[in-house]
Design a protein around this motif. Structure first.
Motif, short mmCIF file in Angstrom:
data_model
loop_
_atom_site.label_atom_id
_atom_site.label_comp_id
_atom_site.label_asym_id
_atom_site.label_seq_id
_atom_site.Cartn_x
_atom_site.Cartn_y
_atom_site.Cartn_z
N THR A 32 0.69 -1.02 -0.06
CA THR A 32 0.19 -0.05 0.00
C THR A 32 0.92 1.16 0.15
O THR A 32 2.05 1.06 0.13
CB THR A 32 -0.77 0.13 1.26
OG1 THR A 32 0.03 0.12 2.28
CG2 THR A 32 -1.91 -1.18 1.30
N VAL A 33 0.23 2.37 -0.38
CA VAL A 33 0.97 3.54 -0.21
C VAL A 33 0.21 4.50 0.90
O VAL A 33 -0.93 4.42 1.05
CB VAL A 33 0.76 4.37 -1.55
CG1 VAL A 33 -0.54 4.70 -1.88
CG2 VAL A 33 1.60 5.78 -1.59
N ALA A 34 0.96 5.24 1.34
CA ALA A 34 0.54 6.40 2.51
C ALA A 34 -0.73 7.30 1.70
O ALA A 34 -0.64 7.72 0.77
CB ALA A 34 1.47 7.12 3.08
N LEU A 35 -1.72 7.33 2.54
CA LEU A 35 -2.88 8.23 2.14
C LEU A 35 -2.53 9.30 1.63
O LEU A 35 -3.08 10.26 0.67
CB LEU A 35 -3.92 8.35 3.01
CG LEU A 35 -5.18 8.82 2.86
CD1 LEU A 35 -5.98 8.38 1.60
CD2 LEU A 35 -6.25 9.02 4.12
N GLU A 74 -1.00 3.30 -10.41
CA GLU A 74 -2.53 3.54 -9.99
C GLU A 74 -3.02 2.74 -8.83
O GLU A 74 -2.67 1.63 -8.85
CB GLU A 74 -3.59 3.28 -11.21
CG GLU A 74 -4.93 3.43 -11.03
CD GLU A 74 -5.88 2.90 -12.07
OE1 GLU A 74 -7.09 2.83 -11.92
OE2 GLU A 74 -5.17 2.87 -13.14
N PHE A 75 -3.65 3.38 -8.09
CA PHE A 75 -4.20 2.71 -6.83
C PHE A 75 -5.68 2.39 -6.67
O PHE A 75 -6.05 3.42 -7.24
CB PHE A 75 -3.55 3.30 -5.50
CG PHE A 75 -2.03 3.49 -5.33
CD1 PHE A 75 -1.33 2.69 -4.90
CD2 PHE A 75 -1.62 4.71 -6.03
CE1 PHE A 75 0.15 2.98 -4.73
CE2 PHE A 75 -0.36 4.85 -5.85
CZ PHE A 75 0.68 3.72 -5.24
N ASP A 76 -6.07 1.56 -5.99
CA ASP A 76 -7.53 1.21 -5.94
C ASP A 76 -7.93 1.82 -4.69
O ASP A 76 -7.22 2.73 -3.95
CB ASP A 76 -7.97 -0.33 -6.01
CG ASP A 76 -7.30 -1.12 -4.91
OD1 ASP A 76 -6.97 -0.37 -3.96
OD2 ASP A 76 -7.33 -2.32 -4.87
N VAL A 77 -9.48 1.74 -4.27
CA VAL A 77 -9.87 2.38 -3.21
C VAL A 77 -9.19 2.07 -1.96
O VAL A 77 -9.12 2.52 -0.73
CB VAL A 77 -11.16 2.05 -2.97
CG1 VAL A 77 -12.09 2.96 -4.15
CG2 VAL A 77 -11.63 0.56 -3.05
N ASP A 78 -8.60 0.56 -1.81
CA ASP A 78 -7.90 0.15 -0.72
C ASP A 78 -6.40 0.51 -0.85
O ASP A 78 -5.68 -0.07 0.13
CB ASP A 78 -8.02 -1.60 -0.68
CG ASP A 78 -9.36 -1.81 -0.52
OD1 ASP A 78 -10.33 -1.10 0.20
OD2 ASP A 78 -9.88 -2.85 -1.03
N LEU A 79 -6.04 1.53 -1.54
CA LEU A 79 -4.74 1.81 -1.89
C LEU A 79 -3.53 0.74 -2.18
O LEU A 79 -2.45 0.72 -1.79
CB LEU A 79 -4.20 2.46 -0.67
CG LEU A 79 -4.96 3.76 -0.28
CD1 LEU A 79 -4.25 4.31 1.02
CD2 LEU A 79 -5.12 5.00 -1.50
N MET A 80 -4.07 -0.29 -3.21
CA MET A 80 -3.31 -1.16 -3.58
C MET A 80 -3.15 -0.80 -4.96
O MET A 80 -4.05 -0.37 -5.67
CB MET A 80 -3.93 -2.62 -3.62
CG MET A 80 -4.41 -2.90 -2.08
SD MET A 80 -2.77 -3.54 -1.12
CE MET A 80 -2.20 -4.81 -1.96
N VAL A 81 -1.65 -1.22 -5.42
CA VAL A 81 -1.68 -0.82 -6.88
C VAL A 81 -2.35 -1.81 -7.68
O VAL A 81 -2.38 -3.09 -7.86
CB VAL A 81 -0.05 -1.09 -7.19
CG1 VAL A 81 0.43 -0.90 -8.62
CG2 VAL A 81 0.67 -0.17 -6.23
N VAL A 82 -2.91 -1.15 -8.92
CA VAL A 82 -3.61 -2.04 -9.65
C VAL A 82 -3.24 -1.97 -11.09
O VAL A 82 -3.34 -2.81 -12.17
CB VAL A 82 -5.35 -1.62 -9.68
CG1 VAL A 82 -5.77 -2.15 -8.16
CG2 VAL A 82 -5.47 -0.18 -10.05
#
Length: 353
Positions: A32-35, A74-82
């Motif tokens: 994940t990445v920081a918000l 690009e990150f999804d709503v859970d901040l995972m790389v998609v």
């Protein structure tokens, strides 16, 4: 300082490249990445960056110049790389941003910092500061354009040209705009009044025109016109596929407004001037929307309607002195090819200069 933002923009994407590539080896699981380091598609900042990618280089509006190519995550709503994109051009970047899924985000590493030529440190620590830096650059350009626009309006008029060569309803019409934003609009010898309001929608210059009286002219002009200043002498109005070019003209003898011609008194207080009628012929033909004269055609000036009808007692076109301070002269224009003529009244006025 804003000019240095071009350099700072490069650091933004060095950060992007580092975040998305250099810190991830082939065996590492993407997490994940920081918000605080993501920019959501629905955010205003995303929209600003998207507009930068859509803007032509010569019309750059945010002081950001992208250095291609770079990699963006690009990150999804859970901040995972998609998704991972290699961005190669403005057009490619614009396409990618447009197709980011709703609710998803792109990532940028903060802080972004640089040492300017002055030795001052330039520091952007979060998304809000990045947006403010972009907004400041837009604001600076607004001031530059506004200053140029104010300068263009001083002591001059705007002569209208149709960009569509098949249209001529307002060809050579004249906007005379006052300092308070009111204007007089001259077309085919008629004068109309209204208001001219200039403003920005972000970096985009607009001119909102409103005529006081209803009618065809108001129907054709009462719009919000996207305005492009093309040079120190020219700007373009565009609305819904219709466009006009407006050219600045500061010499009165180079444009026509009404069939009223004034000349200075020969002797102060005499109310007598010398009028050279042949100088008025181009304006008379233009305002009356008549064809240029050929060798088969003729034009003559008369003191009375009766003389014009009978073609008697024509006046000199190179030197005439008025008989009253304000006087009507009758102009007879004859077209030999069609065997037709027009009689046009004009006004001459002797003025104290």
């Amino acid at each position: 300082m804003k000019k240095q933002f071009l350099k700072i923009a490069l650091i933004i994407f060095i950060g992007l490249i580092s975040f998305s590539c250099s810190d991830l080896d082939d065996n590492e699981i993407v997490g994940t990445v920081a918000l605080e380091n993501v920019i959501q598609k629905e955010s205003e900042l995303f929209g600003l960056i998207e507009r930068v990618a859509e803007t032509e280089d010569e019309d750059e509006i945010t002081c950001i110049k992208f250095l291609y190519s770079f990699t963006m995550l690009e990150f999804d709503v859970d901040l995972m790389v998609v998704n991972e994109y290699v961005v190669s051009s403005d057009a490619n970047f614009s396409f990618i941003l447009e197709n980011i899924s709703d609710g998803n985000s792109i990532g940028i590493n903060f802080p972004i910092q640089s040492i300017l030529e002055s030795g001052e440190e330039f520091l952007i620590q979060n998304k809000d500061e990045l947006k403010q830096a972009i907004d400041d650059c837009i604001g600076e350009q607004q001031e530059q354009i506004a200053g140029q626009c104010r300068l263009l309006l001083q002591e001059c008029v705007w002569v209208v040209t149709h960009d569509d060569e098949d249209e001529d309803a307002y060809e050579n019409a004249v906007f005379d705009v006052a300092d308070d934003g009111t204007f007089q609009f001259y077309n085919n010898g008629e004068v109309h009044e209204g208001t001219w309001i200039v403003y920005f929608i972000e970096d985009e210059l607009h001119t909102n025109i409103t005529f006081e009286e209803t009618g065809m002219t108001a129907d054709d002009w009462n719009f919000d016109w996207e305005t492009e200043i093309q040079s120190d002498e020219m700007m373009q109005f565009t609305n819904d596929g219709i466009s006009f070019t407006l050219t600045k003209e500061c010499e009165e003898e180079n444009y026509c407004t009404q069939l009223i011609f004034s000349e200075c008194e020969g002797i102060d207080g005499s109310e007598v001037s010398e009028f050279i009628f042949e100088n008025y012929i181009p304006c008379i033909l233009q305002i009356e929307d008549l064809e240029a004269l050929t060798e088969n055609d003729s034009i003559a000036f008369y003191e009375t309607q009766m003389d014009a009808d009978a073609e008697t007692n024509p006046l000199s076109q190179t030197s005439y002195q008025n008989t009253t301070q304000e006087q009507t002269i009758y102009v007879r224009v004859y077209y030999g090819t069609n065997d037709e003529f027009f009689i046009i009244p004009i006004t001459i006025i002797s003025t104290t200069c």
